[in-house]
Design a protein around this motif. Structure first.
Motif, PDB file in Angstrom:
ATOM      1  N   MET A 147       0.815  -1.220   0.000  1.00 43.75           N
ATOM      2  CA  MET A 147       0.000   0.000   0.000  1.00 43.75           C
ATOM      3  C   MET A 147       0.849   1.271   0.000  1.00 43.75           C
ATOM      4  SD  MET A 147      -3.197   0.603  -0.292  1.00 43.75           S
ATOM      5  CE  MET A 147      -4.043  -0.827   0.315  1.00 43.75           C
ATOM      6  N   ASP A 148       1.984   1.258   0.702  1.00 41.68           N
ATOM      7  CA  ASP A 148       2.845   2.443   0.694  1.00 41.68           C
ATOM      8  C   ASP A 148       3.398   2.700  -0.708  1.00 41.68           C
ATOM      9  OD1 ASP A 148       2.443   2.882   3.402  1.00 41.68           O
ATOM     10  OD2 ASP A 148       4.211   1.719   3.988  1.00 41.68           O
ATOM     11  N   TYR A 149       3.771   1.638  -1.406  1.00 45.02           N
ATOM     12  CA  TYR A 149       4.257   1.766  -2.782  1.00 45.02           C
ATOM     13  C   TYR A 149       3.135   2.284  -3.688  1.00 45.02           C
ATOM     14  CZ  TYR A 149       6.074   0.615  -7.377  1.00 45.02           C
ATOM     15  OH  TYR A 149       6.484   0.687  -8.682  1.00 45.02           O
ATOM     16  N   LEU A 150       1.935   1.766  -3.487  1.00 44.64           N
ATOM     17  CA  LEU A 150       0.786   2.237  -4.262  1.00 44.64           C
ATOM     18  C   LEU A 150       0.620   3.744  -4.099  1.00 44.64           C
ATOM     19  CD1 LEU A 150      -1.910   1.780  -5.870  1.00 44.64           C
ATOM     20  CD2 LEU A 150      -2.994   1.480  -3.644  1.00 44.64           C
ATOM     21  N   ALA A 151       0.645   4.205  -2.858  1.00 48.50           N
ATOM     22  CA  ALA A 151       0.414   5.625  -2.582  1.00 48.50           C
ATOM     23  C   ALA A 151       1.529   6.518  -3.103  1.00 48.50           C
ATOM     24  CB  ALA A 151       0.240   5.840  -1.081  1.00 48.50           C
ATOM     25  N   SER A 152       2.765   6.114  -2.892  1.00 43.72           N
ATOM     26  CA  SER A 152       3.884   7.002  -3.225  1.00 43.72           C
ATOM     27  C   SER A 152       4.352   6.906  -4.672  1.00 43.72           C
ATOM     28  CB  SER A 152       5.067   6.731  -2.294  1.00 43.72           C
ATOM     29  OG  SER A 152       5.558   5.416  -2.505  1.00 43.72           O
ATOM     30  N   ASP A 153       4.240   5.736  -5.284  1.00 46.46           N
ATOM     31  CA  ASP A 153       4.793   5.543  -6.624  1.00 46.46           C
ATOM     32  C   ASP A 153       3.754   5.213  -7.691  1.00 46.46           C
ATOM     33  OD1 ASP A 153       7.059   4.484  -4.588  1.00 46.46           O
ATOM     34  OD2 ASP A 153       8.001   5.360  -6.369  1.00 46.46           O
ATOM     35  N   HIS A 154       3.003   4.151  -7.459  1.00 48.07           N
ATOM     36  CA  HIS A 154       2.136   3.655  -8.527  1.00 48.07           C
ATOM     37  C   HIS A 154       0.949   4.576  -8.824  1.00 48.07           C
ATOM     38  CE1 HIS A 154       0.448   0.847 -11.329  1.00 48.07           C
ATOM     39  NE2 HIS A 154      -0.721   0.987 -10.723  1.00 48.07           N
ATOM     40  N   PHE A 155       0.201   4.951  -7.795  1.00 46.17           N
ATOM     41  CA  PHE A 155      -0.992   5.761  -8.036  1.00 46.17           C
ATOM     42  C   PHE A 155      -0.676   7.062  -8.768  1.00 46.17           C
ATOM     43  CE2 PHE A 155      -4.228   8.886  -7.005  1.00 46.17           C
ATOM     44  CZ  PHE A 155      -5.375   8.221  -7.381  1.00 46.17           C
ATOM     45  N   PRO A 156       0.332   7.828  -8.343  1.00 48.52           N
ATOM     46  CA  PRO A 156       0.609   9.081  -9.065  1.00 48.52           C
ATOM     47  C   PRO A 156       0.964   8.874 -10.548  1.00 48.52           C
ATOM     48  CG  PRO A 156       1.757   9.053  -6.952  1.00 48.52           C
ATOM     49  CD  PRO A 156       1.189   7.682  -7.152  1.00 48.52           C
ATOM     50  N   ARG A 157       1.556   7.740 -10.882  1.00 48.83           N
ATOM     51  CA  ARG A 157       1.910   7.471 -12.283  1.00 48.83           C
ATOM     52  C   ARG A 157       0.743   6.887 -13.075  1.00 48.83           C
ATOM     53  NH1 ARG A 157       5.295   3.339 -12.289  1.00 48.83           N
ATOM     54  NH2 ARG A 157       5.617   3.200 -10.072  1.00 48.83           N
ATOM     55  N   TRP A 189      -6.181   9.008  -2.398  1.00 49.62           N
ATOM     56  CA  TRP A 189      -6.799   9.990  -3.295  1.00 49.62           C
ATOM     57  C   TRP A 189      -6.510  11.415  -2.815  1.00 49.62           C
ATOM     58  CZ3 TRP A 189      -9.226   9.496  -7.891  1.00 49.62           C
ATOM     59  CH2 TRP A 189      -9.917  10.604  -8.357  1.00 49.62           C
ATOM     60  N   LYS A 190      -6.698  11.649  -1.522  1.00 51.87           N
ATOM     61  CA  LYS A 190      -6.458  12.982  -0.952  1.00 51.87           C
ATOM     62  C   LYS A 190      -4.982  13.363  -1.049  1.00 51.87           C
ATOM     63  CE  LYS A 190     -10.180  13.433   2.410  1.00 51.87           C
ATOM     64  NZ  LYS A 190     -10.493  13.472   3.844  1.00 51.87           N
ATOM     65  N   GLN A 191      -4.110  12.408  -0.834  1.00 51.70           N
ATOM     66  CA  GLN A 191      -2.671  12.670  -0.935  1.00 51.70           C
ATOM     67  C   GLN A 191      -2.320  13.157  -2.346  1.00 51.70           C
ATOM     68  OE1 GLN A 191      -0.140   9.431   0.347  1.00 51.70           O
ATOM     69  NE2 GLN A 191       1.552  10.176  -0.892  1.00 51.70           N
ATOM     70  N   ARG A 192      -2.927  12.557  -3.347  1.00 48.33           N
ATOM     71  CA  ARG A 192      -2.704  12.971  -4.730  1.00 48.33           C
ATOM     72  C   ARG A 192      -3.186  14.394  -4.937  1.00 48.33           C
ATOM     73  NH1 ARG A 192      -6.393  13.435  -7.270  1.00 48.33           N
ATOM     74  NH2 ARG A 192      -6.658  14.074  -9.351  1.00 48.33           N
ATOM     75  N   ALA A 193      -4.368  14.708  -4.406  1.00 48.55           N
ATOM     76  CA  ALA A 193      -4.927  16.053  -4.539  1.00 48.55           C
ATOM     77  C   ALA A 193      -4.038  17.071  -3.821  1.00 48.55           C
ATOM     78  CB  ALA A 193      -6.352  16.085  -3.991  1.00 48.55           C
ATOM     79  N   ASP A 194      -3.546  16.697  -2.628  1.00 49.76           N
ATOM     80  CA  ASP A 194      -2.657  17.592  -1.883  1.00 49.76           C
ATOM     81  C   ASP A 194      -1.371  17.833  -2.648  1.00 49.76           C
ATOM     82  OD1 ASP A 194      -4.551  17.720   0.114  1.00 49.76           O
ATOM     83  OD2 ASP A 194      -3.501  16.324   1.449  1.00 49.76           O
ATOM     84  N   ASP A 195      -0.814  16.781  -3.260  1.00 46.72           N
ATOM     85  CA  ASP A 195       0.418  16.902  -4.034  1.00 46.72           C
ATOM     86  C   ASP A 195       0.234  17.836  -5.229  1.00 46.72           C
ATOM     87  OD1 ASP A 195       1.623  15.180  -2.273  1.00 46.72           O
ATOM     88  OD2 ASP A 195       1.581  13.443  -3.620  1.00 46.72           O
TER      89      ASP A 195
END
Length: 184
Positions: A84-94, A175-181
């Motif tokens: 899940m950490d990899y999903l949040a930091s690497d995979h989801f944003p790409r 999702w929110k982390q992506r929006a914040d970024d």
């Protein structure tokens, strides 16, 4: 080699992302190749211990560890388990693509899933009747919605069929982390 679901969990955490089965399309380790259980034996009914374990674990891992393990599809339509950490930091944003960039069939499917969970069979039947698409067209659109991180499989151990919800609903923190970024 993996013989238990706990060992499978540790494998996914260590690798960050792995395919469920072997795939020439992805240069990733596969859970299948690391499971040390017997194949189906001659005369044995069912799938055999190895296939049963891998097929069961792909659903049980994200259900038992919903904040640690993600099940989804990556480019090429390959099924994976992911830390899940990899999903949040690497995979989801790409991988994330706004639903507005998807074709009309994918948007129509999403419009159903965003309102309530749908299992694949029921959703396919309704969509095929509403928009007169083929099973193949539906399956492709559903796969693309997973790849683009618009939908995710519901992590409920009580539900046996693949049931879909909006990614945002199940993984709001990511999702929110992506929006914040994006705001920074």
């Amino acid at each position: 080699m993996i013989k238990t679901i706990e060992q499978a969990y540790q494998f996914v955490k260590k690798e960050k992302v792995c395919t469920i089965f072997s795939s020439d399309k992805a240069e990733l380790p596969s859970l299948w190749d690391h499971v040390d259980l017997p194949e189906k034996q001659p005369g044995e009914k069912g799938w055999g211990k190895r296939m049963t374990a891998v097929w069961t674990w792909k659903n049980e891992l994200p259900a038992q560890y919903p904040n640690k393990i993600f099940y989804g599809k990556i480019k090429g339509g390959i099924a994976v388990l992911m830390d899940m950490d990899y999903l949040a930091s690497d995979h989801f944003p790409r991988a994330y693509k706004n639903i507005q960039t998807q074709d009309s069939l994918a948007q129509h499917i999403y419009s159903k899933v965003v309102l309530e969970p749908w299992d694949t069979t029921s959703l396919r039947k309704v969509i095929m009747e509403e928009v007169d698409c083929t099973k193949s067209q539906f399956d492709t659109a559903l796969k693309n919605l997973q790849i683009t991180m618009n939908i995710a499989r519901l992590n409920d151990p009580q539900i046996e069929r693949d049931t879909w919800v909006a990614f945002k609903e199940q993984y709001l923190d990511i999702w929110k982390q992506r929006a914040d970024d994006e705001e920074q």
